[in-house]
Design a protein around this motif. Sequence first.
Motif, short mmCIF file in Angstrom:
data_model
loop_
_atom_site.label_atom_id
_atom_site.label_comp_id
_atom_site.label_asym_id
_atom_site.label_seq_id
_atom_site.Cartn_x
_atom_site.Cartn_y
_atom_site.Cartn_z
N ILE A 85 0.57 -1.30 -0.28
CA ILE A 85 -0.56 0.11 -0.10
C ILE A 85 1.09 1.66 0.09
O ILE A 85 1.55 1.76 0.71
CB ILE A 85 -0.82 -0.46 1.21
CG1 ILE A 85 -1.92 -1.22 1.72
CG2 ILE A 85 -1.44 1.41 1.30
CD1 ILE A 85 -2.61 -1.33 1.92
N TYR A 86 1.11 1.36 -1.39
CA TYR A 86 1.58 3.54 -1.24
C TYR A 86 1.23 4.65 -1.55
O TYR A 86 0.18 3.98 -2.48
CB TYR A 86 3.37 2.61 -2.47
CG TYR A 86 4.02 2.03 -1.79
CD1 TYR A 86 5.18 2.36 -1.45
CD2 TYR A 86 3.40 0.34 -2.66
CE1 TYR A 86 6.11 1.34 -1.47
CE2 TYR A 86 4.09 -0.09 -1.26
CZ TYR A 86 5.98 0.26 -0.95
OH TYR A 86 6.99 -0.84 -0.75
N PHE A 87 1.10 5.35 -0.76
CA PHE A 87 0.14 6.42 -1.38
C PHE A 87 0.88 6.97 -2.18
O PHE A 87 2.45 7.43 -1.41
CB PHE A 87 -0.59 7.18 -0.61
CG PHE A 87 -2.20 6.19 -0.11
CD1 PHE A 87 -3.48 7.22 -0.69
CD2 PHE A 87 -1.89 4.68 0.27
CE1 PHE A 87 -4.66 6.53 -0.29
CE2 PHE A 87 -2.97 4.28 0.27
CZ PHE A 87 -4.15 5.09 0.06
N PHE A 88 0.71 8.17 -2.70
CA PHE A 88 1.43 9.78 -3.18
C PHE A 88 0.37 11.10 -2.69
O PHE A 88 -0.89 10.99 -3.33
CB PHE A 88 1.58 9.84 -4.74
CG PHE A 88 1.15 9.34 -5.45
CD1 PHE A 88 0.77 10.55 -6.12
CD2 PHE A 88 0.39 8.47 -6.46
CE1 PHE A 88 -0.61 10.62 -7.29
CE2 PHE A 88 -0.04 8.37 -7.31
CZ PHE A 88 -0.74 9.30 -7.55
N PRO A 89 0.57 12.44 -2.57
CA PRO A 89 0.53 13.30 -2.26
C PRO A 89 -0.08 14.36 -3.42
O PRO A 89 0.88 14.04 -4.42
CB PRO A 89 1.23 14.33 -1.96
CG PRO A 89 1.85 13.98 -1.69
CD PRO A 89 2.62 12.73 -1.84
N THR A 90 -1.32 14.99 -3.75
CA THR A 90 -1.10 15.63 -5.04
C THR A 90 -0.27 16.94 -4.99
O THR A 90 -0.38 17.86 -5.84
CB THR A 90 -2.83 16.09 -5.17
OG1 THR A 90 -3.71 16.53 -4.24
CG2 THR A 90 -2.96 14.35 -5.69
N SER A 91 -0.04 17.75 -3.76
CA SER A 91 0.36 18.65 -3.77
C SER A 91 1.34 18.92 -2.55
O SER A 91 0.91 17.20 -1.69
CB SER A 91 -0.43 20.42 -3.75
OG SER A 91 -1.27 19.48 -2.70
N ALA A 92 1.53 19.68 -1.83
CA ALA A 92 2.34 19.76 -0.21
C ALA A 92 1.22 19.15 0.78
O ALA A 92 0.26 19.13 0.52
CB ALA A 92 2.84 20.61 0.22
N PRO A 93 2.42 18.51 1.50
CA PRO A 93 0.45 17.30 2.52
C PRO A 93 0.03 18.68 3.69
O PRO A 93 -1.13 18.05 4.07
CB PRO A 93 1.70 16.21 3.35
CG PRO A 93 2.79 16.14 1.99
CD PRO A 93 2.94 17.25 1.25
N ASN A 94 0.78 19.57 3.76
CA ASN A 94 -0.18 20.17 4.59
C ASN A 94 -0.56 21.55 4.12
O ASN A 94 -1.52 22.25 4.19
CB ASN A 94 1.19 21.31 5.25
CG ASN A 94 2.24 20.58 6.47
OD1 ASN A 94 1.19 20.06 6.99
ND2 ASN A 94 3.09 20.71 6.23
N ASN A 95 -1.08 21.46 2.50
CA ASN A 95 -2.16 22.37 1.57
C ASN A 95 -3.75 22.02 2.08
O ASN A 95 -3.37 20.40 1.73
CB ASN A 95 -1.56 22.10 0.82
CG ASN A 95 -2.28 22.82 -0.75
OD1 ASN A 95 -3.36 23.41 -0.61
ND2 ASN A 95 -1.24 23.47 -1.64
N PHE A 96 -4.25 22.70 1.63
CA PHE A 96 -5.48 22.08 2.08
C PHE A 96 -6.19 21.19 0.92
O PHE A 96 -6.36 20.40 0.82
CB PHE A 96 -6.75 22.76 2.58
CG PHE A 96 -7.74 22.95 2.37
CD1 PHE A 96 -8.60 21.97 3.25
CD2 PHE A 96 -8.65 22.90 1.07
CE1 PHE A 96 -9.76 22.02 3.48
CE2 PHE A 96 -10.04 22.49 1.36
CZ PHE A 96 -10.39 22.77 2.91
N HIS A 97 -5.78 21.85 -0.36
CA HIS A 97 -6.25 21.01 -1.07
C HIS A 97 -5.16 19.62 -1.65
O HIS A 97 -5.95 19.09 -2.58
CB HIS A 97 -6.25 21.83 -2.79
CG HIS A 97 -6.99 23.39 -2.28
ND1 HIS A 97 -8.59 23.51 -2.01
CD2 HIS A 97 -6.62 24.49 -2.18
CE1 HIS A 97 -9.14 24.88 -2.29
NE2 HIS A 97 -7.66 25.06 -1.70
N CYS A 98 -4.21 19.76 -0.80
CA CYS A 98 -3.78 17.42 -1.27
C CYS A 98 -4.67 16.69 -0.87
O CYS A 98 -5.39 16.64 0.03
CB CYS A 98 -2.48 17.40 -0.75
SG CYS A 98 -1.49 15.86 -0.36
N HIS A 99 -4.40 16.03 -2.08
CA HIS A 99 -5.04 14.60 -1.36
C HIS A 99 -3.92 13.40 -1.56
O HIS A 99 -3.25 13.96 -2.28
CB HIS A 99 -6.18 14.26 -3.38
CG HIS A 99 -6.91 15.71 -3.37
ND1 HIS A 99 -7.81 15.94 -2.38
CD2 HIS A 99 -7.45 16.72 -4.57
CE1 HIS A 99 -8.39 17.29 -3.10
NE2 HIS A 99 -8.38 17.20 -3.67
#
Length: 153
Positions: A85-99
């Motif tokens: 199970i590997y996940f990647f963030p779509t932006s900086a993890p602390n960014n509200f819009h990060c998925h």
Amino acid sequence: MVEKTLNHYVVNKNTLAICSIASCEFSSIVYEIDQILYVRQTPLKIIQVSCLANGSTHKGRCMAVSYHTNNRHKLPVPISEKDSIYFFPTSAPNNFHCHWISYHHVLHLQLAKNQETIITFRNGLQLTISVSFYTIEKQLHRTAHLRHLFSGL
């Protein structure tokens, strides 16, 4: 699809994506293979708790990823190497819009208009996110590389 509301959530093999949402009642929408969950934890908190549930801290996993890949930003996270199970963030993890997107479940990426990307998952679900195709493709490749590195350890 079934919809439920939860106070807490731990990532599992069925988790496709964890998306932030601006709501008074919950902070995340979690897409699983056969259901949609509304969770009162933020996406980052779900990732952090999921790392702990699998034997390490999020910070520890990020340090290991950074050490092995020489990357410092938007690091993919091995939630559970045992279960792949590997996940990647779509932006900086602390960014509200990060998925957070599950590497294993992504079937196809498609360029959409206005710097958006359509992610098609193996179960047929399509998710349109406001992140460039290039960014998502790069994150997908980073995660594939990380998975390859960690499978040899």
